[in-house]
Design a protein around this motif. Structure first.
Motif, PDB file in Angstrom:
ATOM      1  N   HIS A  41    -103.361  23.477 -19.717  1.00 39.33           N
ATOM      2  CA  HIS A  41    -103.929  22.729 -18.585  1.00 39.33           C
ATOM      3  C   HIS A  41    -105.275  22.106 -18.952  1.00 39.33           C
ATOM      4  O   HIS A  41    -106.199  22.079 -18.136  1.00 39.33           O
ATOM      5  CB  HIS A  41    -104.086  23.652 -17.357  1.00 39.33           C
ATOM      6  CG  HIS A  41    -102.919  24.576 -17.160  1.00 39.33           C
ATOM      7  ND1 HIS A  41    -101.651  24.119 -16.872  1.00 39.33           N
ATOM      8  CD2 HIS A  41    -102.817  25.921 -17.275  1.00 39.33           C
ATOM      9  CE1 HIS A  41    -100.823  25.151 -16.796  1.00 39.33           C
ATOM     10  NE2 HIS A  41    -101.497  26.248 -17.039  1.00 39.33           N
ATOM     11  N   GLY A  42    -105.368  21.677 -20.220  1.00 36.87           N
ATOM     12  CA  GLY A  42    -106.620  21.057 -20.659  1.00 36.87           C
ATOM     13  C   GLY A  42    -107.724  22.050 -20.979  1.00 36.87           C
ATOM     14  O   GLY A  42    -108.847  21.657 -21.297  1.00 36.87           O
ATOM     15  N   GLN A  93    -110.037  34.509 -12.241  1.00 40.40           N
ATOM     16  CA  GLN A  93    -111.355  34.771 -12.850  1.00 40.40           C
ATOM     17  C   GLN A  93    -111.321  34.435 -14.330  1.00 40.40           C
ATOM     18  O   GLN A  93    -112.302  33.938 -14.898  1.00 40.40           O
ATOM     19  CB  GLN A  93    -111.734  36.240 -12.724  1.00 40.40           C
ATOM     20  CG  GLN A  93    -111.647  36.845 -11.341  1.00 40.40           C
ATOM     21  CD  GLN A  93    -111.815  38.341 -11.450  1.00 40.40           C
ATOM     22  OE1 GLN A  93    -112.939  38.831 -11.613  1.00 40.40           O
ATOM     23  NE2 GLN A  93    -110.716  39.077 -11.413  1.00 40.40           N
ATOM     24  N   ASP A  94    -110.159  34.706 -14.954  1.00 38.93           N
ATOM     25  CA  ASP A  94    -109.969  34.403 -16.367  1.00 38.93           C
ATOM     26  C   ASP A  94    -110.136  32.898 -16.594  1.00 38.93           C
ATOM     27  O   ASP A  94    -110.727  32.465 -17.587  1.00 38.93           O
ATOM     28  CB  ASP A  94    -108.562  34.878 -16.755  1.00 38.93           C
ATOM     29  CG  ASP A  94    -108.287  34.804 -18.241  1.00 38.93           C
ATOM     30  OD1 ASP A  94    -109.232  34.986 -19.034  1.00 38.93           O
ATOM     31  OD2 ASP A  94    -107.120  34.576 -18.605  1.00 38.93           O
ATOM     32  N   MET A  95    -109.607  32.092 -15.639  1.00 37.09           N
ATOM     33  CA  MET A  95    -109.722  30.634 -15.728  1.00 37.09           C
ATOM     34  C   MET A  95    -111.195  30.230 -15.887  1.00 37.09           C
ATOM     35  O   MET A  95    -111.497  29.259 -16.586  1.00 37.09           O
ATOM     36  CB  MET A  95    -109.237  29.983 -14.444  1.00 37.09           C
ATOM     37  CG  MET A  95    -107.857  29.541 -14.278  1.00 37.09           C
ATOM     38  SD  MET A  95    -106.842  28.776 -15.453  1.00 37.09           S
ATOM     39  CE  MET A  95    -105.313  28.962 -14.546  1.00 37.09           C
ATOM     40  N   ALA A  96    -112.079  30.950 -15.221  1.00 40.49           N
ATOM     41  CA  ALA A  96    -113.510  30.610 -15.302  1.00 40.49           C
ATOM     42  C   ALA A  96    -113.986  30.670 -16.751  1.00 40.49           C
ATOM     43  O   ALA A  96    -114.741  29.799 -17.208  1.00 40.49           O
ATOM     44  CB  ALA A  96    -114.326  31.556 -14.417  1.00 40.49           C
ATOM     45  N   THR A  97    -113.526  31.677 -17.486  1.00 39.47           N
ATOM     46  CA  THR A  97    -113.883  31.795 -18.906  1.00 39.47           C
ATOM     47  C   THR A  97    -113.413  30.559 -19.672  1.00 39.47           C
ATOM     48  O   THR A  97    -114.148  29.997 -20.485  1.00 39.47           O
ATOM     49  CB  THR A  97    -113.230  33.051 -19.509  1.00 39.47           C
ATOM     50  OG1 THR A  97    -113.584  34.189 -18.724  1.00 39.47           O
ATOM     51  CG2 THR A  97    -113.658  33.269 -20.951  1.00 39.47           C
ATOM     52  N   THR A 102    -114.262  25.521 -22.491  1.00 39.16           N
ATOM     53  CA  THR A 102    -113.846  24.141 -22.732  1.00 39.16           C
ATOM     54  C   THR A 102    -115.006  23.177 -22.519  1.00 39.16           C
ATOM     55  O   THR A 102    -115.232  22.262 -23.311  1.00 39.16           O
ATOM     56  CB  THR A 102    -112.670  23.796 -21.792  1.00 39.16           C
ATOM     57  OG1 THR A 102    -111.643  24.768 -21.988  1.00 39.16           O
ATOM     58  CG2 THR A 102    -112.120  22.407 -22.074  1.00 39.16           C
ATOM     59  N   GLN A 103    -115.741  23.424 -21.457  1.00 34.25           N
ATOM     60  CA  GLN A 103    -116.899  22.584 -21.146  1.00 34.25           C
ATOM     61  C   GLN A 103    -117.907  22.595 -22.305  1.00 34.25           C
ATOM     62  O   GLN A 103    -118.384  21.556 -22.739  1.00 34.25           O
ATOM     63  CB  GLN A 103    -117.545  23.139 -19.872  1.00 34.25           C
ATOM     64  CG  GLN A 103    -118.648  22.313 -19.300  1.00 34.25           C
ATOM     65  CD  GLN A 103    -119.165  22.941 -18.010  1.00 34.25           C
ATOM     66  OE1 GLN A 103    -119.051  24.162 -17.805  1.00 34.25           O
ATOM     67  NE2 GLN A 103    -119.719  22.138 -17.155  1.00 34.25           N
TER      68      GLN A 103
END
Ligand code: GDP
Ligand code: CA
Length: 311
Positions: A41-42, A93-97, A102-103
């Motif tokens: 998802h990028g 919450q994992d997505m936040a990592t 990525t940022q």
């Protein structure tokens, strides 16, 4: 002593936690595997590094051995509604990592700086290192052709027969300064009971990392991931066979030929000891199944004591 651990994900994290309980954090360095990394998802996902970091931060889902505890999956549900492939279970919450990682990558920050920064933010005190900042990807050849590691491991659930394994980018990969230094300055260099073929081999596939381990003045000890000739979990046994190694402690030792002075094996496998010693290895026979925190700490302590004996 300065201790450096080469580690994959779940098996690696268990010994890492044991070591973190007995070593001064500034003297413990963990070099994790980045060849399982994959973009979803990028977002840049680094499963083995996150497993190590979440475990050491005591945020890991202890039942699964990976992912965060007390997790929800609402973002993944939303992606599914949009028609995305959601076979990789990524919690909210994992997505936040992954967003954060990525940022920072897009800002041109070194992946190893990002990994240490995530570890710092989650309260992990040890040195969390990457073998390389360059692109390094494990590819698995099956009857379906070449698959990215996560496609083989998660989407296909390790079902297809493995014909060949390749570490794309390894030959050109440069080591990070931090990983090289941690290997060169280690008194004890440990290889976790991780998958030798797809967790440890990609780290050692970085040419200068391998050379540093070969030339290290440290006492070099691996902990076997096999108990009674089988993995505790995962495809390491079948993969060893696929790569032409014996599916035994002898096969594990062969995969680390020239890189280790000693091997820690399970007491169930004490019959393997004589042959390993005949091949010039020091052997510690003990209980190597790590379920509780006590077992992790005890195995870490025994392995470090053994490294002292091996010197
Ligand atoms: P992954 O990257 O999450 O697949 O995990 P690793 O490569 O770090 O570890 C996978 C290996 O760990 C498997 O081959 C297991 O047999 C081994 N393993 C898991 N738990 C234990 C344990 O408690 N003791 C030992 N000796 N090996 C373990
Ligand atoms: Ca892994």
């Amino acid at each position: 002593p300065r201790v450096t651990l080469l580690a994959g994900g779940v098996g690696g994290a268990k010994l890492a936690e044991g070591l973190a309980a007995v070593c001064a954090p500034e003297r413990l360095s963990i070099i994790g595997n980045v060849a399982d990394d994959h973009e979803f998802h990028g977002l840049w996902v680094s499963p083995d590094i996150d497993t190590l970091t979440y475990s050491l931060a005591n945020l890991i889902d202890r039942q699964q051995g990976w992912g965060l505890a007390d997790e929800s999956h609402r973002v993944l549900k939303g992606l599914e509604r949009l028609g995305c492939d959601t076979w990789m279970s990524l919690g909210d919450q994992d997505m936040a990592t992954h967003i954060f990682r990525t940022q920072l990558r897009h800002q041109g920050i070194r992946p190893s700086t990002i990994a240490q920064s995530i570890a710092d933010s989650l309260g992990v005190k040890v040195n969390m290192l990457l073998p390389t900042d360059d692109r390094l990807q494990t590819l698995v050849k099956t009857e379906q052709g070449w698959l990215a590691f996560q496609e083989y491991f998660v989407r296909e659930r390790c079902q297809p027969e493995v014909r060949e394994i390749r570490f794309e980018g390894a030959d050109e990969a440069r080591p990070t300064f931090e990983a090289l230094e941690a290997i060169e300055q280690a008194d004890v260099l440990l290889i976790a009971p991780s998958n030798p073929v797809v967790s440890i081999a990609p780290i050692l596939a970085v040419p200068e990392i391998r050379r540093a381990v070969e030339n290290s003045r440290a006492t070099r000890i691996a902990v076997s991931p096999l108990i009674g000739g089988h993995t505790v979990k995962g495809p390491a046994d079948r993969m060893l066979t696929a790569m032409g190694y014996r599916c035994s402690n002898a096969g594990v030792a062969d995969s680390y030929a020239g890189l280790i002075d000693g091997l820690v094996i399970d007491e169930q496998d004490r019959a393997d000891r004589a042959a390993l010693e005949a091949d010039g290895l020091q052997v510690l026979t003990t209980a190597t199944l790590m379920t509780s925190a006590e077992e992790k700490t005890r195995l870490a302590q025994e392995t470090l004591a053994f490294a002292g004996v091996c010197r």
